[in-house]
Design an enzyme around this catalytic site. Structure first.
Site, PDB file in Angstrom:
ATOM      1  N   CYS A 107     -55.529  10.302 -15.599  1.00 39.29           N
ATOM      2  CA  CYS A 107     -54.758   9.336 -16.384  1.00 39.29           C
ATOM      3  C   CYS A 107     -53.975   8.428 -15.434  1.00 39.29           C
ATOM      4  O   CYS A 107     -53.307   8.907 -14.517  1.00 39.29           O
ATOM      5  CB  CYS A 107     -53.803  10.102 -17.296  1.00 39.29           C
ATOM      6  SG  CYS A 107     -52.487   9.069 -17.959  1.00 39.29           S
ATOM      7  N   GLU A 142     -64.224   1.196  -9.225  1.00 40.23           N
ATOM      8  CA  GLU A 142     -64.510   0.741 -10.594  1.00 40.23           C
ATOM      9  C   GLU A 142     -63.442   1.208 -11.587  1.00 40.23           C
ATOM     10  O   GLU A 142     -63.707   1.990 -12.510  1.00 40.23           O
ATOM     11  CB  GLU A 142     -65.902   1.199 -11.030  1.00 40.23           C
ATOM     12  CG  GLU A 142     -67.005   0.529 -10.222  1.00 40.23           C
ATOM     13  CD  GLU A 142     -68.408   0.783 -10.768  1.00 40.23           C
ATOM     14  OE1 GLU A 142     -68.591   1.762 -11.511  1.00 40.23           O
ATOM     15  OE2 GLU A 142     -69.307   0.004 -10.446  1.00 40.23           O
ATOM     16  N   GLU A 310     -71.173  -3.758  -4.533  1.00 37.27           N
ATOM     17  CA  GLU A 310     -72.368  -2.938  -4.727  1.00 37.27           C
ATOM     18  C   GLU A 310     -73.417  -3.850  -5.334  1.00 37.27           C
ATOM     19  O   GLU A 310     -73.184  -4.434  -6.398  1.00 37.27           O
ATOM     20  CB  GLU A 310     -72.110  -1.772  -5.693  1.00 37.27           C
ATOM     21  CG  GLU A 310     -71.080  -0.782  -5.200  1.00 37.27           C
ATOM     22  CD  GLU A 310     -70.840   0.371  -6.184  1.00 37.27           C
ATOM     23  OE1 GLU A 310     -71.684   0.606  -7.074  1.00 37.27           O
ATOM     24  OE2 GLU A 310     -69.796   1.024  -6.068  1.00 37.27           O
TER      25      GLU A 310
HETATM   26  C1  GAL Z   1     -71.364   2.264  -9.596  1.00 34.98           C
HETATM   27  C2  GAL Z   1     -70.440   3.150  -8.811  1.00 34.98           C
HETATM   28  C3  GAL Z   1     -71.122   3.857  -7.667  1.00 34.98           C
HETATM   29  C4  GAL Z   1     -72.406   4.430  -8.108  1.00 34.98           C
HETATM   30  C5  GAL Z   1     -73.271   3.359  -8.674  1.00 34.98           C
HETATM   31  C6  GAL Z   1     -74.572   3.873  -9.184  1.00 34.98           C
HETATM   32  O1  GAL Z   1     -70.933   2.180 -10.914  1.00 34.98           O
HETATM   33  O2  GAL Z   1     -69.365   2.425  -8.309  1.00 34.98           O
HETATM   34  O3  GAL Z   1     -70.286   4.870  -7.198  1.00 34.98           O
HETATM   35  O4  GAL Z   1     -72.154   5.439  -9.029  1.00 34.98           O
HETATM   36  O5  GAL Z   1     -72.644   2.733  -9.761  1.00 34.98           O
HETATM   37  O6  GAL Z   1     -74.431   4.611 -10.352  1.00 34.98           O
HETATM   38 ZN    ZN Z   2     -52.649   9.298 -20.213  1.00 35.90          ZN
END
Ligand code: GAL
Ligand code: ZN
Length: 670
Positions: A107, A142, A310
């Site tokens: 949280c 994220e 990414e």
């Molecule tokens: C993103 C995340 C990564 C990896 C990738 C593939 O959402 O930041 O850590 O999980 O997707 O699923």
């Molecule tokens: Zn909370």
């Protein structure tokens, strides 16, 4: 422009590191992002810290001159912590406590978790804050992924009450603003207010939709503020020891349809923005216009170049995979990012994982660690960029059109969406797509931003504005700007209550119209005709009565045939359009051409299906990107002689772009 890789030194034998770094060097991979999920290595037991593994990794990376974006590891609190302090866990809308086993199970408001982050983040920042291999920071990973922005735990409830008291002062004031007189909801004190969870009638109105809209909207704002505050604290801890710039990897709007975080506000805490771009994977195939829109959002949050932190590097998914990127697509997606303002593109991930949930998430190199076709393609990009960097600095498209993005509007529309198929993001995309197809870059702006650099500003379904935002828009038009206002605009106050004025509420004067009636379209289409040609609306029809405005389009079917659907009004030195209905794709394209050319923008440029065209500049040098998203070659007519900057060849009259091919047209020499 440059490329990088998301890398996990902790997933591989140390003896392998050298081989990987040499391969990275050969591919001109200049930067890696590391450490975002490594809490249980840094602190395997409470208060016992280990940094040797990271020391070694950084030392080795430095030898190969590979720069590092280092992360704070808060996305994955370790098991010992969850067991000892279960109060850090998130609670969902139905009261289910999210358990250990994946990630993002904490949280944002948990004071215990904040304290634990504070301790570890400061240690990491202190140790590596001036490290020569490090060049930047990523906060968490994220934020808000998988619906985790909004938590429903007890600590959030306490904080929410304080947040409300701070905003409303007295409970009477809150009661009035929310209209709690409806359905016997009058509160006696702030302590009585609960976070709006799934209501008693959730089987009729999914999840929280039966709750008071004012309360919901404030809860959404509070949740976003909580994430921003969490980020602010993390940045403070980093900045106490480091001058390296900070970012966090944001999520796309295309696949995730919003995280519930106001990214404009979040960006104020950051030095630069970045995002994660997955185009063809387990969860869908993104339309090229939507990817371009997401890039545009990212450059808009700070009006600066951004990173892709990414970007898909292979076939990927968790339980099942999407398609392998066809040869050429990794390069196409990379240049599309660059054309739209990315200065660094980092591929996820360096090597496919041998274990863990993401075993099927294919990297630049495969499970066997051998460089293959994806590696070759990316190495080729690295080589090209090395050459291009001799000419170009940081490129940005020059946008003369802006779309207003309001998170208040987004959340209000998500609470009550007016009609079944209405989705704010998709509706904004309809406007974006039309300009995209004409090769006209579009920025996103807040309603309070300075707008003078734009010739045309579009405010799709801007349901609520504060006075200073309205004044900003009005003065932009008075000074000669052109503004498009559309359906469901200006009709609510900031408490999500309806205004008593006639539609379009606070915009009525500027638009010179009134809307005495409207027709939400559930399953029918209404025909329309006007400066956009002949078309159809299938979402919403405002039946417009011009007051001082001129009619540019009318309905041609249904009980309102002959009534106006599009108008324009002179206001000061500028113009205000009012678009009362949605438009099909062709009509929208025609509207873009009509309004764009009247705002002085040349709209007769290329219109080749599937070709993305972006004109950029680094301040001195010109670059026109031609990106072919088609599986077939296209021939693009040219009006001028250009130098194709990747090949160094002069092109004249026309240029052929291969399937998924890229050309960069420049004016100078190479
Ligand atoms: C993103 C995340 C990564 C990896 C990738 C593939 O959402 O930041 O850590 O999980 O997707 O699923
Ligand atoms: Zn909370």
């Amino acid at each position: 422009m440059r490329i990088g890789a998301d890398y996990y030194p902790e997933h591989w034998e140390k003896s392998r590191w050298k081989t990987d770094f040499k391969l990275m060097n050969k591919a001109n991979i200049e930067v890696v992002r590391i450490g975002e999920f490594a809490w249980s290595l840094y602190e395997p037991k409470e208060g016992e810290f280990h940094f040797e593994w990271m020391d070694e990794a950084l030392e080795e990376l430095a030898k190969y001159n590979i720069k590092v974006v280092l992360c704070t590891p808060s996305a994955t609190p370790p098991k010992w912590m969850v067991d000892k302090y279960p109060e850090i866990l998130q609670e969902d809308v139905h009261g289910y406590v999210k358990g250990f086993g994946t990630r993002k199970h904490y949280c944002f408001n948990s004071s215990v978790y904040r304290e634990k982050c504070h301790i570890l983040n400061r240690k990491i920042a202190e140790r590596y804050g001036k490290h020569p291999a490090v060049e930047g920071w990523q906060v968490d990973n994220e934020l808000g992924w998988a619906n985790t922005t909004r938590c429903y735990c007890d600590e959030c409830q306490v904080n929410f009450r304080k947040w409300l008291e701070n905003k409303y002062g007295t409970i009477d004031n809150l009661n009035k603003k929310y209209g709690t007189v409806v359905w016997s909801q009058i509160y006696n004190s702030f302590d009585e207010i609960n976070i709006p969870k799934a209501g008693a009638c959730y089987d009729v109105c999914p999840d929280t939709q039966g709750q008071n809209p004012g309360l919901l909207l404030d809860y959404y704002r509070f949740s976003s503020d909580s994430v921003v505050d969490f980020t602010r604290e993390t940045c403070k801890d980093i900045r106490a020891y480091s001058k390296y710039p900070i970012t966090t990897n944001m999520l796309d709007a295309a696949v995730n349809s919003g995280t519930g975080i106001d990214y404009f506000k979040l960006s104020e805490e950051l030095d630069f923005t970045s995002w994660d771009n997955y185009i063809e994977f387990q969860w869908g195939i993104a339309e090229d216009a939507a990817v371009s829109r997401d890039h545009a959002l990212l450059r808009s949050y700070k009006k600066r170049p951004f990173w892709v932190m990414e970007q898909q590097a292979g076939a990927c998914g968790w339980s099942k995979m999407g398609p392998a990127p066809t040869p050429g697509k990794l390069r196409l997606w990379t240049y599309s990012a660059v054309a739209n303002g990315a200065d660094t593109v980092v591929y996820f991930r360096w090597r496919s994982a041998l274990f863990g949930l993401e075993e099927y998430w294919n990297g630049i190199i495969g499970h066997d660690g051998k460089p293959g076709r994806r590696y070759q393609e990316i190495a080729g990009i690295g080589q090209e960029m090395k050459e291009l960097n001799k000419i170009y600095g940081k490129l940005l498209p020059k946008s003369r059109v802006a779309i207003i993005k309001s998170f208040d509007a987004e959340w209000s529309h998500s609470i009550h969406r007016h009609v079944e198929n209405f989705q704010y993001d998709n509706y904004e995309l309809e406007f974006y797509r039309a300009f995209y197809k004409m090769g006209i870059p579009v920025d996103f702006v807040q309603p309070s931003e300075k707008l003078d650099n734009y010739d045309l500003v579009i405010a799709p379904a801007l349901i609520m504005v504060k006075d200073f935002e309205l004044n900003n828009l009005a003065s932009y038009v008075r000074r000669g700007g052109h503004l498009i206002i559309s359906l469901r605009s200006g009709i609510k106050d900031e408490y999500d209550a309806m205004l008593p004025e006639s539609i379009p509420g606070v915009f009525a004067d500027m638009a010179g119209v009134t809307v005495p009636d409207f027709d939400p379209l559930l399953s029918k289409k209404t025909e329309i005709s006007g400066v956009f040609g002949k078309g159809t609306a299938d979402l919403w029809c405002d039946i417009i009565k011009p007051v001082s405005a001129e009619v540019l389009g009318v309905y041609t079917s249904d009980y309102y045939a002959g009534e106006a659907c599009l108008t324009v009004n002179d206001y000061g030195d500028g113009k205000v359009y009012y678009l009362g209905c949605d438009l099909d794709e062709t009509a929208m394209l025609n509207l873009a051409k009509y309004t764009g050319s009247r705002a002085g923008i040349p709209m007769e440029l290329y219109e080749t299906e599937g070709l993305e065209r972006v004109e950029c500049s680094d301040g001195t040098n010109y670059a026109q990107f031609l990106l072919n998203h088609n599986s077939y070659p296209v021939i693009v007519p040219l009006k001028t002689r250009y130098m194709e900057m990747i090949s160094g060849k002069v092109v004249e009259n026309s240029i052929k772009i291969e399937p998924y091919g890229v050309a960069i047209l420049g004016l100078g020499k190479r």
